[in-house]
Design a protein around this motif. Structure first.
Motif, mmCIF file in Angstrom:
data_model
loop_
_atom_site.group_PDB
_atom_site.id
_atom_site.type_symbol
_atom_site.label_atom_id
_atom_site.label_comp_id
_atom_site.label_asym_id
_atom_site.label_seq_id
_atom_site.Cartn_x
_atom_site.Cartn_y
_atom_site.Cartn_z
ATOM 1 N N GLY A 191 -21.734 7.419 -13.355
ATOM 2 C CA GLY A 191 -21.237 7.139 -11.964
ATOM 3 C C GLY A 191 -20.244 8.040 -11.400
ATOM 4 O O GLY A 191 -20.119 8.394 -10.398
ATOM 5 N N ALA A 192 -19.098 8.174 -12.620
ATOM 6 C CA ALA A 192 -18.137 9.010 -12.354
ATOM 7 C C ALA A 192 -18.681 10.527 -11.964
ATOM 8 O O ALA A 192 -18.010 11.247 -10.937
ATOM 9 N N ALA A 193 -19.857 11.088 -12.640
ATOM 10 C CA ALA A 193 -20.179 12.323 -12.263
ATOM 11 C C ALA A 193 -20.807 12.483 -11.022
ATOM 12 O O ALA A 193 -20.743 13.304 -10.373
ATOM 13 N N ALA A 194 -21.486 11.337 -10.759
ATOM 14 C CA ALA A 194 -22.161 11.367 -9.190
ATOM 15 C C ALA A 194 -21.093 11.271 -8.425
ATOM 16 O O ALA A 194 -21.315 12.050 -7.095
ATOM 17 N N ALA A 195 -19.888 10.708 -8.377
ATOM 18 C CA ALA A 195 -18.564 10.681 -7.586
ATOM 19 C C ALA A 195 -18.207 12.093 -7.599
ATOM 20 O O ALA A 195 -17.863 12.483 -6.491
ATOM 21 N N ILE A 196 -17.945 12.750 -8.528
ATOM 22 C CA ILE A 196 -17.241 14.089 -8.590
ATOM 23 C C ILE A 196 -18.232 15.064 -7.868
ATOM 24 O O ILE A 196 -17.655 15.571 -6.977
ATOM 25 N N PHE A 197 -19.688 14.921 -8.345
ATOM 26 C CA PHE A 197 -20.428 15.628 -7.450
ATOM 27 C C PHE A 197 -20.617 15.462 -5.990
ATOM 28 O O PHE A 197 -20.447 16.394 -5.122
ATOM 29 N N ALA A 198 -20.404 14.253 -5.426
ATOM 30 C CA ALA A 198 -20.532 13.687 -4.168
ATOM 31 C C ALA A 198 -19.023 14.423 -3.030
ATOM 32 O O ALA A 198 -19.195 14.953 -2.273
ATOM 33 N N PHE A 199 -18.085 14.040 -3.950
ATOM 34 C CA PHE A 199 -16.897 14.526 -3.249
ATOM 35 C C PHE A 199 -16.664 16.162 -3.555
ATOM 36 O O PHE A 199 -16.412 16.765 -2.556
ATOM 37 N N ASP A 200 -16.779 16.871 -4.632
ATOM 38 C CA ASP A 200 -16.542 18.235 -4.769
ATOM 39 C C ASP A 200 -17.386 18.996 -4.312
ATOM 40 O O ASP A 200 -17.234 20.103 -3.544
ATOM 41 N N ASN A 201 -18.849 18.872 -4.723
ATOM 42 C CA ASN A 201 -20.026 19.709 -4.309
ATOM 43 C C ASN A 201 -20.427 19.211 -2.823
ATOM 44 O O ASN A 201 -20.682 20.190 -2.049
ATOM 45 N N LEU A 202 -20.730 18.111 -2.556
ATOM 46 C CA LEU A 202 -21.157 17.757 -1.348
ATOM 47 C C LEU A 202 -20.334 17.559 -0.194
ATOM 48 O O LEU A 202 -20.310 17.388 0.859
ATOM 49 N N LYS A 203 -18.910 17.706 -0.617
ATOM 50 C CA LYS A 203 -17.777 17.546 0.320
ATOM 51 C C LYS A 203 -17.835 16.093 1.221
ATOM 52 O O LYS A 203 -17.414 16.240 2.416
ATOM 53 N N ALA A 204 -18.470 15.218 0.440
ATOM 54 C CA ALA A 204 -18.192 13.705 1.014
ATOM 55 C C ALA A 204 -17.071 13.142 1.065
ATOM 56 O O ALA A 204 -16.482 13.031 0.054
ATOM 57 N N LYS A 205 -16.799 12.477 2.147
ATOM 58 C CA LYS A 205 -15.420 11.598 2.165
ATOM 59 C C LYS A 205 -15.651 10.118 2.486
ATOM 60 O O LYS A 205 -14.983 9.466 1.865
#
Ligand code: PHE
Length: 368
Positions: A139-153
């Protein structure tokens, strides 16, 4: 006298040369049958390559849990009581490993799941362990990927209330995503649902930057189709429950570009064993292996290693040895099983590209 001697020889040879029986409990039919099939292929291949331990043949007894929670418990009882196995490989869905694991724990038979990632599967147990990471990491990896790589807020998080896996994964994602500075809202669904337009319409009105769908491929593929139909063009992210060819078959164009976190990709790994595994797998099945195949393969190898370490086919000794496996080169990477029975590994991110599961990156949430 002659008869007596003959009988003795027979009894002795049975004791000395008896095969070692391992139960394998998987969803071979029902909702997530694709997962059972893939795990079994990985296990079968490993068994073919390493059919023996302690000089004895290993016999696998496969039992189907029909993708149902009650059957998940029944199947474990059956392989223990009827087939008299000394250990079990399985199950797949966390809800099933929770149900089956309770039985194995009570009957003191070691159970090693290849792919159940909910932390509660091993919590407070001595006999249930796993060769995969747990969902706080995923779950943490998904959150990091969403925030950092996908630039999702802002994330729309979809939760399958019938699956411990989904509920847990969503929670761990939410926690990390918020910590990173993002915000989220949640929507619910149930295993077997086919119609998600109510949840999707509500979610899309809130303008999310990413849809995070925790659940399994049958629902994820339909979610993706309906989201695209409603005009959503942004990224869709899922967990390991997405990875089955059926996702692409059912999802078609709608899952193109979908990202998901997982355990393994042939292009992203890892050990000498990875190479051997990929080669042998292609030779046997004519296709490239995925995460579920590799995890099944590793579960068999780790079980075999633990029996070897235990030095005897004794359930209690095997259960203990499983948690003493350190730096074991598996197909998915180096496997160390900690004292809680969980493996500590990094998380792979894949995406669907041109209708194929494609490696994107590896995330190590422990470093962030
Ligand atoms: N992690 C999922 C669960 O715990 C199962 C799963 C693993 C599905 C790997 C697909 C691939 O329920």
């Amino acid at each position: 006298m002659k008869k007596f001697l003959l009988t003795m020889v027979l009894v002795l040879s049975l004791v000395v040369f008896a095969n070692i029986k391992i139960g394998v409990v998987l969803p071979m039919t029902g909702g997530i049958a694709a997962f059972g099939e893939m795990s079994w292929q990985g296990i079968e291949l490993a068994h073919e390559m390493y059919p023996e331990v302690l000089g004895q043949k290993i016999d696998l007894v496969l039992v189907d849990n029909r993708s149902e929670k009650t059957e998940a418990a029944n199947a474990v009882s059956r392989v223990i009581d009827k087939d008299k196995v000394v250990a079990i490989i399985g199950e797949v869905a966390s809800a099933h490993s929770l149900a089956g694991g309770a039985v194995a724990e009570r009957k003191h038979i070691p159970m090693l799941t290849s792919s159940s990632t909910n932390p509660l599967v091993t919590t407070g147990k001595k006999y249930v362990s796993r060769v995969c990471f747990i969902d706080p990491y995923q779950g943490a990896a998904a959150a990091i990927f969403a925030f950092d790589n996908l630039k999702a807020k802002k994330a729309a998080v979809f939760i399958d209330v019938e699956q411990d896996y989904s509920v847990g994964l969503a929670n761990f994602f939410k926690k990390k995503f918020k910590e990173l500075g993002g915000n989220y809202f949640i929507e619910f669904f149930k295993t077997g649902d086919q119609e998600f337009s109510a949840q999707l319409t509500d979610a899309l009105n809130k303008n999310p930057d990413v849809l995070y769908i925790t659940g399994y491929y049958p629902e994820i593929s339909l979610f993706a189709r309906q989201a695209r139909m409603l005009g959503y063009n942004g990224p869709i992210l899922a967990g390991d429950g997405a990875e089955a060819e059926e996702l692409i078959k059912i999802g078609g164009d709608a899952v193109e570009g979908l990202y998901y976190t997982t355990h393994f990709h042939p292009d992203g790994a890892a050990t000498e064993m990875t190479k051997v595994f990929v080669e042998k797998f292609i030779e046997k099945f004519g296709t490239k292996p995925g995460a579920m195949h590799a995890l099944g393969f590793d579960a068999y190898l780790v079980m075999r290693k633990a029996i070897e370490m235990a030095g005897k086919a004794d359930p209690k000794a095997i259960a203990k040895a499983i948690r003493e496996v350190k730096n074991f080169p598996g197909a998915t990477g180096m496997i160390t099983i900690n004292k809680n029975g969980d493996a500590e590994k990094s998380v792979v991110v894949d995406m669907v590209k041109n209708g194929e599961f494609t490696y994107v990156t590896t995330v190590n949430p422990a470093e962030k």
